[in-house]
Motif scaffolding. Structure first.
Motif, PDB file in Angstrom:
ATOM      1  N   ARG A  99     -17.100   8.643   8.473  1.00  0.00           N
ATOM      2  CA  ARG A  99     -16.860   8.905   7.051  1.00  0.00           C
ATOM      3  C   ARG A  99     -17.947   9.769   6.409  1.00  0.00           C
TER       4      ARG A  99
ATOM      5  N   LYS B 165       3.073  13.184   5.428  1.00  0.00           N
ATOM      6  CA  LYS B 165       1.922  13.889   4.847  1.00  0.00           C
ATOM      7  C   LYS B 165       2.191  15.370   4.556  1.00  0.00           C
TER       8      LYS B 165
ATOM      9  N   ASP C 139      -5.792  14.019   7.246  1.00  0.00           N
ATOM     10  CA  ASP C 139      -4.689  13.042   7.225  1.00  0.00           C
ATOM     11  C   ASP C 139      -4.465  12.501   8.624  1.00  0.00           C
ATOM     12  N   ARG C 140      -3.943  11.285   8.729  1.00  0.00           N
ATOM     13  CA  ARG C 140      -3.357  10.875  10.002  1.00  0.00           C
ATOM     14  C   ARG C 140      -2.149  11.783  10.237  1.00  0.00           C
TER      15      ARG C 140
ATOM     16  N   TYR D 121     -15.896  17.675   3.184  1.00  0.00           N
ATOM     17  CA  TYR D 121     -15.248  17.819   1.876  1.00  0.00           C
ATOM     18  C   TYR D 121     -16.130  18.667   0.948  1.00  0.00           C
TER      19      TYR D 121
ATOM     20  N   ASP E  10       3.635   9.395  -0.758  1.00  0.00           N
ATOM     21  CA  ASP E  10       2.446   8.631  -0.369  1.00  0.00           C
ATOM     22  C   ASP E  10       2.212   7.517  -1.379  1.00  0.00           C
ATOM     23  N   GLY E  11       1.835   6.336  -0.889  1.00  0.00           N
ATOM     24  CA  GLY E  11       1.581   5.223  -1.793  1.00  0.00           C
ATOM     25  C   GLY E  11       0.536   5.630  -2.829  1.00  0.00           C
ATOM     26  N   MET E  12      -0.656   5.969  -2.368  1.00  0.00           N
ATOM     27  CA  MET E  12      -1.715   6.462  -3.243  1.00  0.00           C
ATOM     28  C   MET E  12      -2.220   7.784  -2.701  1.00  0.00           C
TER      29      MET E  12
ATOM     30  N   GLN F 234       1.103   0.368  -6.058  1.00  0.00           N
ATOM     31  CA  GLN F 234       0.094   1.391  -6.324  1.00  0.00           C
ATOM     32  C   GLN F 234       0.277   2.055  -7.684  1.00  0.00           C
TER      33      GLN F 234
ATOM     34  N   LEU G  63     -17.207  13.300   7.235  1.00  0.00           N
ATOM     35  CA  LEU G  63     -16.068  13.772   6.439  1.00  0.00           C
ATOM     36  C   LEU G  63     -16.525  14.191   5.054  1.00  0.00           C
TER      37      LEU G  63
ATOM     38  N   HIS H 130       0.813  -1.226   0.000  1.00  0.00           N
ATOM     39  CA  HIS H 130       0.000   0.000   0.000  1.00  0.00           C
ATOM     40  C   HIS H 130       0.841   1.268   0.000  1.00  0.00           C
ATOM     41  N   ILE H 131       2.090   1.151   0.364  1.00  0.00           N
ATOM     42  CA  ILE H 131       2.943   2.351   0.486  1.00  0.00           C
ATOM     43  C   ILE H 131       3.974   2.330  -0.646  1.00  0.00           C
TER      44      ILE H 131
ATOM     45  N   ARG I 202      -8.905  14.892  15.945  1.00  0.00           N
ATOM     46  CA  ARG I 202      -9.708  13.692  16.219  1.00  0.00           C
ATOM     47  C   ARG I 202     -10.247  13.179  14.891  1.00  0.00           C
ATOM     48  N   SER I 203     -10.806  11.967  14.936  1.00  0.00           N
ATOM     49  CA  SER I 203     -11.320  11.439  13.675  1.00  0.00           C
ATOM     50  C   SER I 203     -12.821  11.690  13.592  1.00  0.00           C
TER      51      SER I 203
ATOM     52  N   LEU J 141      -5.914   8.200  -0.432  1.00  0.00           N
ATOM     53  CA  LEU J 141      -7.346   8.040  -0.704  1.00  0.00           C
ATOM     54  C   LEU J 141      -8.136   9.307  -0.437  1.00  0.00           C
ATOM     55  N   VAL J 142      -7.579  10.206   0.376  1.00  0.00           N
ATOM     56  CA  VAL J 142      -8.300  11.451   0.668  1.00  0.00           C
ATOM     57  C   VAL J 142      -8.519  12.237  -0.632  1.00  0.00           C
TER      58      VAL J 142
HETATM   59  P1  ADQ Z   1      -2.873   6.050   4.855  1.00  0.00           P
HETATM   60  O1  ADQ Z   1      -1.467   6.501   5.030  1.00  0.00           O
HETATM   61  O2  ADQ Z   1      -3.642   5.875   6.102  1.00  0.00           O
HETATM   62  O3  ADQ Z   1      -3.003   4.725   3.986  1.00  0.00           O
HETATM   63  P2  ADQ Z   1      -4.802   7.470   3.018  1.00  0.00           P
HETATM   64  O4  ADQ Z   1      -4.765   6.800   1.707  1.00  0.00           O
HETATM   65  O5  ADQ Z   1      -4.931   8.956   2.897  1.00  0.00           O
HETATM   66  O6  ADQ Z   1      -3.526   7.236   3.923  1.00  0.00           O
HETATM   67  O7  ADQ Z   1      -6.017   6.904   3.817  1.00  0.00           O
HETATM   68  C1  ADQ Z   1      -6.448   7.513   4.991  1.00  0.00           C
HETATM   69  C2  ADQ Z   1      -7.897   7.116   5.256  1.00  0.00           C
HETATM   70  O8  ADQ Z   1      -8.187   7.469   6.596  1.00  0.00           O
HETATM   71  C3  ADQ Z   1      -8.863   7.864   4.354  1.00  0.00           C
HETATM   72  O9  ADQ Z   1      -9.889   7.001   3.990  1.00  0.00           O
HETATM   73  C4  ADQ Z   1      -9.361   8.995   5.253  1.00  0.00           C
HETATM   74  O10 ADQ Z   1     -10.676   9.400   4.990  1.00  0.00           O
HETATM   75  C5  ADQ Z   1      -9.275   8.365   6.627  1.00  0.00           C
HETATM   76  N1  ADQ Z   1      -9.040   9.422   7.622  1.00  0.00           N
HETATM   77  C6  ADQ Z   1      -7.943  10.192   7.760  1.00  0.00           C
HETATM   78  N2  ADQ Z   1      -8.133  11.086   8.751  1.00  0.00           N
HETATM   79  C7  ADQ Z   1      -9.372  10.873   9.237  1.00  0.00           C
HETATM   80  C8  ADQ Z   1     -10.174  11.470  10.256  1.00  0.00           C
HETATM   81  N3  ADQ Z   1      -9.746  12.511  10.990  1.00  0.00           N
HETATM   82  N4  ADQ Z   1     -11.388  10.959  10.471  1.00  0.00           N
HETATM   83  C9  ADQ Z   1     -11.849   9.936   9.750  1.00  0.00           C
HETATM   84  N5  ADQ Z   1     -11.163   9.339   8.772  1.00  0.00           N
HETATM   85  C10 ADQ Z   1      -9.942   9.796   8.523  1.00  0.00           C
HETATM   86  C11 ADQ Z   1      -2.085   3.836   3.322  1.00  0.00           C
HETATM   87  C12 ADQ Z   1      -1.083   4.492   2.377  1.00  0.00           C
HETATM   88  C13 ADQ Z   1      -1.800   5.300   1.329  1.00  0.00           C
HETATM   89  C14 ADQ Z   1      -2.801   4.440   0.582  1.00  0.00           C
HETATM   90  C15 ADQ Z   1      -3.688   3.686   1.551  1.00  0.00           C
HETATM   91  C16 ADQ Z   1      -4.581   2.663   0.843  1.00  0.00           C
HETATM   92  O11 ADQ Z   1      -0.159   5.300   3.103  1.00  0.00           O
HETATM   93  O12 ADQ Z   1      -0.876   5.891   0.417  1.00  0.00           O
HETATM   94  O13 ADQ Z   1      -3.607   5.256  -0.252  1.00  0.00           O
HETATM   95  O14 ADQ Z   1      -2.920   2.976   2.514  1.00  0.00           O
HETATM   96  O15 ADQ Z   1      -3.837   1.816   0.025  1.00  0.00           O
END
Ligand code: ADQ
Length: 468
Positions: free
Chosen positions: A344, A270, A264-265, A351, A364-366, A187, A347, A156-157, A340-341, A368-369
């Motif tokens: 979905r 990031k 983002d986490r 957006y 970043d691997g991909m 990816q 979120l 994934h990365i 905090r999270s 998804l945000v």
């Molecule tokens: P991540 O590094 O976690 O994933 P990402 O692809 O952006 O990065 O996915 C994060 C997910 O967590 C998204 O679905 C986002 O909506 C959710 N998220 C983030 N912050 C949030 C919050 N505060 N509340 C709720 N949801 C939150 C890893 C790789 C990426 C790759 C994915 C999938 O690092 O590059 O895209 O796996 O393969």
């Protein structure tokens, strides 16, 4: 039909809790299609660790099986080799690595234990799909235990260029283990190219007629499978109760102002400090945006037991505090930083309420945000995606405003262009992006990977029969 067995560090949940990521939803769909088992870490640390009881849960034809890890495993495997050696190296951050031999041994030990616990659960006709950097060694260990099923691996990365990967002391062992899988997925074509370069340049790899590559006495098929999101569902989330509620709150709070959003986490990959600095630069260079634009960064902490992660949260708190102190007025704060999270659906509403989606990882691997932001937009009045060239998503999402996240000036100018972009250009950029996100979804990604895995699985030679 063969059962699918998925192995990943974290498992499930099996039903949509509102917090389950798109990836979890897609994997559950795949498991439901054929029936299957999802195996991994329970998330708990206990005294018995991986020797303890397996915990099973079941919903219809899908089962999960999880085990704990012991404290030493957690420290050396998860918070150790996985997140202090592999994660930084694969994200090009050699300055943050810790290559302690003890961590490497912990990583091997946990891969071994997990493989040993999985083997008795496997049936001869299963299809096994292992996920991500936590389990590079799993396939090799399953093969050593005599598992003959198709075994695939998806990273994934990013997979870095050989000049970076070779800094990892056990790079050869890691790549050798990757060659034990039938099919390895990345990816992007960039990550695939880096892997192939490693095989050709470091270990005398040879391309075979069927497209596979032979090296170190093994043969593997490798390809790029860009991951997507549960796009259909996500595009409807802004209209769900939770989505509509958060959209209304955002609009009410903003009044006529425009919002830039980042989600983002908290992770050094990031590019969060650069983002805050770019917004500050925008306000310095173009003071007319004061009071007119604000930035919302949602960033829940992750892996805070690893030092590099706790530091970054403090840096961000300091930066946002300073920028707010410098520019705030009685009726406006430039940056809202929420750690905090959110569910979905909420979120998605956020957006949709944001004129700009700011997705600027340093690597970043991909990401998804970027895809979620596009899926959640109103097609009649879409926002603008500002996307780092170093996110895997940039390979597909070319109509976004593509930026170099290391250049604060370039980022600030892109923010200004995004805020001022006329509706016609926004729509023109949005339409192909939306089409891409809706077409290459998480389920199509999983389906295509599994099809390819089955095609490339070299079926073992027939055992000579006893009578023969
Ligand atoms: P991540 O590094 O976690 O994933 P990402 O692809 O952006 O990065 O996915 C994060 C997910 O967590 C998204 O679905 C986002 O909506 C959710 N998220 C983030 N912050 C949030 C919050 N505060 N509340 C709720 N949801 C939150 C890893 C790789 C990426 C790759 C994915 C999938 O690092 O590059 O895209 O796996 O393969």
């Amino acid at each position: 039909m063969s059962r699918i067995v998925i192995v990943s560090n974290r498992v499930g949940p099996l039903s949509d809790t509102g917090r389950a990521g798109g990836l979890a939803v897609a994997l559950v769909d795949v498991l439901r299609d054929r029936g299957g088992l999802w195996f991994g870490w329970s998330g708990a640390v206990s005294d018995e660790g991986s020797y303890g009881a397996l915990r099973f849960a079941e919903e219809g034809n899908v089962q999960t099986a999880t085990i704990d890890v012991a404290q030493a495993d957690y420290d050396e495997f998860y918070a150790g080799f996985a997140n202090r050696a592999l994660w930084p190296t694969l994200h090009y951050r050699l300055d943050l690595t810790d290559f302690d031999r003890r961590l490497e041994e912990g990583y091997r030990r946990v891969n071994e234990r997990f493989a040993a616990r999985l083997v008795p659960l496997l049936r001869p006709d299963d299809i096994v799909w292992v996920h991500d950097y936590h389990f590079f060694l799993m396939g090799e260990m399953l093969r050593d235990a005599g598992v003959k099923s198709p075994i695939g691996f998806f990273l994934h990365i990013p997979f870095p260029v050989p000049e970076i990967l070779t800094a990892l002391p056990n790079h050869k062992k890691i790549v050798h283990a990757m060659l034990a899988y039938d099919q390895v997925g990345f990816q992007t074509s960039n990550h695939l190219a880096a892997f192939e370069r490693y095989l050709f340049e470091e270990v005398d790899g040879v391309r075979e007629a069927d497209g596979g590559i032979s090296a170190m006495g093994r043969k593997v098929h490798a390809a790029a499978f860009p991951i997507g999101i549960d796009a259909e569902a996500f595009s409807k989330f802004p209209e769900s109760d939770e989505g509509a509620e958060s959209l209304a709150l955002v609009r009410n709070e903003l009044d006529e102002r425009k919002q830039i959003v980042g989600v983002d986490r908290i992770d050094y990959s990031k590019g969060l400090p650069q983002r805050f600095s770019a917004f500050e630069r925008l306000l310095e260079l173009y003071p007319e945006h004061k009071g007119e634009v604000s930035m919302l960064q949602i960033a829940p902490p992750s892996r805070s037991e690893v030092r590099a992660y706790s530091q970054i949260q403090r840096t961000l708190e300091g930066l946002s505090g300073r920028i707010n102190g410098r520019f705030s007025d009685l009726d406006w704060n430039p940056i809202q930083f929420i750690t905090r999270s959110f569910p979905r659906r909420s979120l998605a509403g956020i957006y949709r309420g944001s004129a700009v989606g700011l997705v600027t990882p340093l690597r970043d691997g991909m990401n998804l945000v970027a895809k979620e932001y596009i899926a959640a937009q109103d097609p009649e009045d879409p926002g603008v995606l500002v996307l780092s060239r170093f996110a895997g998503a940039a390979e597909e999402m070319r109509e976004a405003l593509i930026v170099n996240p290391y250049s604060i000036d370039e980022l600030a100018e892109a923010l200004r262009a995004a805020i001022q972009m006329p509706l016609a250009e926004r729509k023109q950029r949005f339409e192909p992006l939306y089409h891409g996100v809706m077409t290459n979804t998480a389920s199509s990604w999983a389906r295509i990977f599994l099809e390819r895995l089955l095609e490339t699985h070299a079926s073992p030679p027939e055992e000579p029969s006893e009578e023969g």
